[in-house]
Design a protein around this motif. Structure first.
Motif, PDB file in Angstrom:
ATOM      1  N   ASP A 185       0.850  -1.185   0.000  1.00 40.81           N
ATOM      2  CA  ASP A 185       0.000   0.000   0.000  1.00 40.81           C
ATOM      3  C   ASP A 185       0.886   1.236   0.000  1.00 40.81           C
ATOM      4  N   ALA A 186       0.300   2.341  -0.394  1.00 35.27           N
ATOM      5  CA  ALA A 186       0.974   3.635  -0.363  1.00 35.27           C
ATOM      6  C   ALA A 186       0.449   4.412   0.842  1.00 35.27           C
ATOM      7  N   PHE A 187       1.352   5.047   1.559  1.00 32.32           N
ATOM      8  CA  PHE A 187       1.012   5.781   2.778  1.00 32.32           C
ATOM      9  C   PHE A 187       1.565   7.192   2.720  1.00 32.32           C
ATOM     10  N   THR A 188       0.909   8.086   3.447  1.00 36.14           N
ATOM     11  CA  THR A 188       1.399   9.445   3.661  1.00 36.14           C
ATOM     12  C   THR A 188       1.712   9.590   5.144  1.00 36.14           C
ATOM     13  N   ILE A 206       6.903   6.683  13.286  1.00 30.81           N
ATOM     14  CA  ILE A 206       6.090   7.447  12.357  1.00 30.81           C
ATOM     15  C   ILE A 206       4.683   6.862  12.345  1.00 30.81           C
ATOM     16  N   THR A 207       3.717   7.717  12.112  1.00 38.60           N
ATOM     17  CA  THR A 207       2.353   7.277  11.866  1.00 38.60           C
ATOM     18  C   THR A 207       2.014   7.714  10.455  1.00 38.60           C
ATOM     19  N   ALA A 208       1.215   6.906   9.791  1.00 34.99           N
ATOM     20  CA  ALA A 208       0.882   7.195   8.399  1.00 34.99           C
ATOM     21  C   ALA A 208      -0.500   6.637   8.083  1.00 34.99           C
ATOM     22  N   ILE A 209      -1.110   7.191   7.059  1.00 32.42           N
ATOM     23  CA  ILE A 209      -2.430   6.746   6.602  1.00 32.42           C
ATOM     24  C   ILE A 209      -2.305   6.392   5.128  1.00 32.42           C
ATOM     25  N   ASN A 246       9.907  12.627   6.705  1.00 35.21           N
ATOM     26  CA  ASN A 246       9.235  13.771   7.303  1.00 35.21           C
ATOM     27  C   ASN A 246       7.727  13.675   7.110  1.00 35.21           C
ATOM     28  N   ILE A 247       7.007  14.424   7.906  1.00 42.91           N
ATOM     29  CA  ILE A 247       5.548  14.502   7.766  1.00 42.91           C
ATOM     30  C   ILE A 247       5.226  15.001   6.361  1.00 42.91           C
ATOM     31  N   GLY A 248       4.245  14.353   5.748  1.00 44.01           N
ATOM     32  CA  GLY A 248       3.817  14.721   4.408  1.00 44.01           C
ATOM     33  C   GLY A 248       4.444  13.894   3.294  1.00 44.01           C
ATOM     34  N   GLU A 249       5.508  13.149   3.604  1.00 42.13           N
ATOM     35  CA  GLU A 249       6.143  12.324   2.574  1.00 42.13           C
ATOM     36  C   GLU A 249       5.300  11.088   2.286  1.00 42.13           C
ATOM     37  N   ASN A 250       5.377  10.622   1.052  1.00 40.12           N
ATOM     38  CA  ASN A 250       4.673   9.415   0.637  1.00 40.12           C
ATOM     39  C   ASN A 250       5.625   8.229   0.667  1.00 40.12           C
ATOM     40  N   LEU A 251       5.137   7.112   1.192  1.00 37.11           N
ATOM     41  CA  LEU A 251       5.924   5.889   1.294  1.00 37.11           C
ATOM     42  C   LEU A 251       5.181   4.737   0.644  1.00 37.11           C
ATOM     43  N   GLN A 252       5.908   3.886  -0.062  1.00 36.63           N
ATOM     44  CA  GLN A 252       5.369   2.637  -0.591  1.00 36.63           C
ATOM     45  C   GLN A 252       5.834   1.540   0.361  1.00 36.63           C
ATOM     46  N   VAL A 253       4.901   0.791   0.955  1.00 37.45           N
ATOM     47  CA  VAL A 253       5.216  -0.212   1.965  1.00 37.45           C
ATOM     48  C   VAL A 253       4.775  -1.589   1.474  1.00 37.45           C
ATOM     49  N   HIS A 302      -0.176 -13.562   8.351  1.00 35.07           N
ATOM     50  CA  HIS A 302      -0.279 -14.622   9.347  1.00 35.07           C
ATOM     51  C   HIS A 302       1.000 -14.619  10.178  1.00 35.07           C
ATOM     52  N   VAL A 303       0.953 -15.259  11.333  1.00 33.90           N
ATOM     53  CA  VAL A 303       2.120 -15.296  12.205  1.00 33.90           C
ATOM     54  C   VAL A 303       3.234 -16.037  11.467  1.00 33.90           C
ATOM     55  N   ASP A 304       4.269 -15.304  11.118  1.00 32.93           N
ATOM     56  CA  ASP A 304       5.377 -15.873  10.341  1.00 32.93           C
ATOM     57  C   ASP A 304       6.463 -14.804  10.207  1.00 32.93           C
ATOM     58  N   ASN A 305       7.613 -15.225   9.708  1.00 34.96           N
ATOM     59  CA  ASN A 305       8.667 -14.269   9.385  1.00 34.96           C
ATOM     60  C   ASN A 305       8.265 -13.486   8.148  1.00 34.96           C
ATOM     61  N   THR A 306       8.724 -12.242   8.071  1.00 38.64           N
ATOM     62  CA  THR A 306       8.381 -11.398   6.932  1.00 38.64           C
ATOM     63  C   THR A 306       9.476 -10.379   6.691  1.00 38.64           C
ATOM     64  N   TYR A 307       9.472  -9.853   5.484  1.00 36.45           N
ATOM     65  CA  TYR A 307      10.347  -8.749   5.119  1.00 36.45           C
ATOM     66  C   TYR A 307       9.514  -7.494   4.975  1.00 36.45           C
ATOM     67  N   LEU A 308      10.007  -6.389   5.507  1.00 36.52           N
ATOM     68  CA  LEU A 308       9.414  -5.073   5.302  1.00 36.52           C
ATOM     69  C   LEU A 308      10.274  -4.353   4.280  1.00 36.52           C
ATOM     70  N   LEU A 309       9.630  -3.825   3.241  1.00 35.71           N
ATOM     71  CA  LEU A 309      10.319  -3.068   2.204  1.00 35.71           C
ATOM     72  C   LEU A 309       9.623  -1.718   2.070  1.00 35.71           C
ATOM     73  N   VAL A 310      10.402  -0.633   2.154  1.00 35.50           N
ATOM     74  CA  VAL A 310       9.828   0.707   2.104  1.00 35.50           C
ATOM     75  C   VAL A 310      10.650   1.547   1.125  1.00 35.50           C
ATOM     76  N   LYS A 311       9.949   2.355   0.336  1.00 33.15           N
ATOM     77  CA  LYS A 311      10.619   3.342  -0.506  1.00 33.15           C
ATOM     78  C   LYS A 311       9.768   4.590  -0.575  1.00 33.15           C
ATOM     79  N   LYS A 312      10.425   5.685  -0.913  1.00 29.86           N
ATOM     80  CA  LYS A 312       9.732   6.968  -1.033  1.00 29.86           C
ATOM     81  C   LYS A 312       9.217   7.127  -2.436  1.00 29.86           C
TER      82      LYS A 312
END
Length: 146
Positions: A11-14, A29-32, A52-59, A136-146
């Protein structure tokens, strides 16, 4: 992205909030999400990934970094030992490995909360069941980019 079943969530977050009051190099950070359905709280190492606040992130949350989505001996070797191979990590700015460890009902039972730990850096996702059901309960990778 051709990751098939390996991609659990995207998803994309701000970024809407930023709190660095507890640690020098970590901020929560908190994002929507751009569709306003999913909320994110994420502890990040701000030396590695300042934001920073206002930046967009792809998660993205994924079960493997393999581009074809298949789990193979890469997980046994470790995510950093890729021997010159391209991985999902090459396409993102901030990558962590952790564990989805807990779920609970969100506000009024209409949403689901998923909790993930990346070596003590925590993440909480809250959103509609339909978006978070693949987790589900398991190992995972988090990938984030701007």
């Amino acid at each position: 992205m051709a990751t098939g079943d390996a991609q659990l969530f995207e998803d994309a977050f701000t970024v809407t909030g930023y709190d660095q009051s507890k640690y020098d190099r970590v901020a929560r950070i908190t994002a929507i999400s751009t569709d306003n359905q999913t909320q994110l709280q994420l502890d990040i190492n701000i030396e590695l990934f300042p934001c920073n606040i206002g930046e967009n992130l792809q998660v993205v949350l994924a079960t493997t970094l393999a581009l074809d989505g298949n789990r193979d001996d890469r997980e046994e070797r470790g995510w950093r030992d890729v021997r010159g191979e391209s991985t999902l990590a090459d396409m993102y700015d901030y990558v962590c490995h952790g564990k989805i460890y807990k779920f609970e009902d969100g506000v009024e039972g209409h949403t689901l909360r998923a909790y993930v730990s990346f070596g003590g850096l925590l993440m909480m996702l809250e959103g509609p069941y339909a978006k978070l059901t693949p987790l589900h309960v398991d190992n995972t990778y988090l990938l984030v980019k701007k």
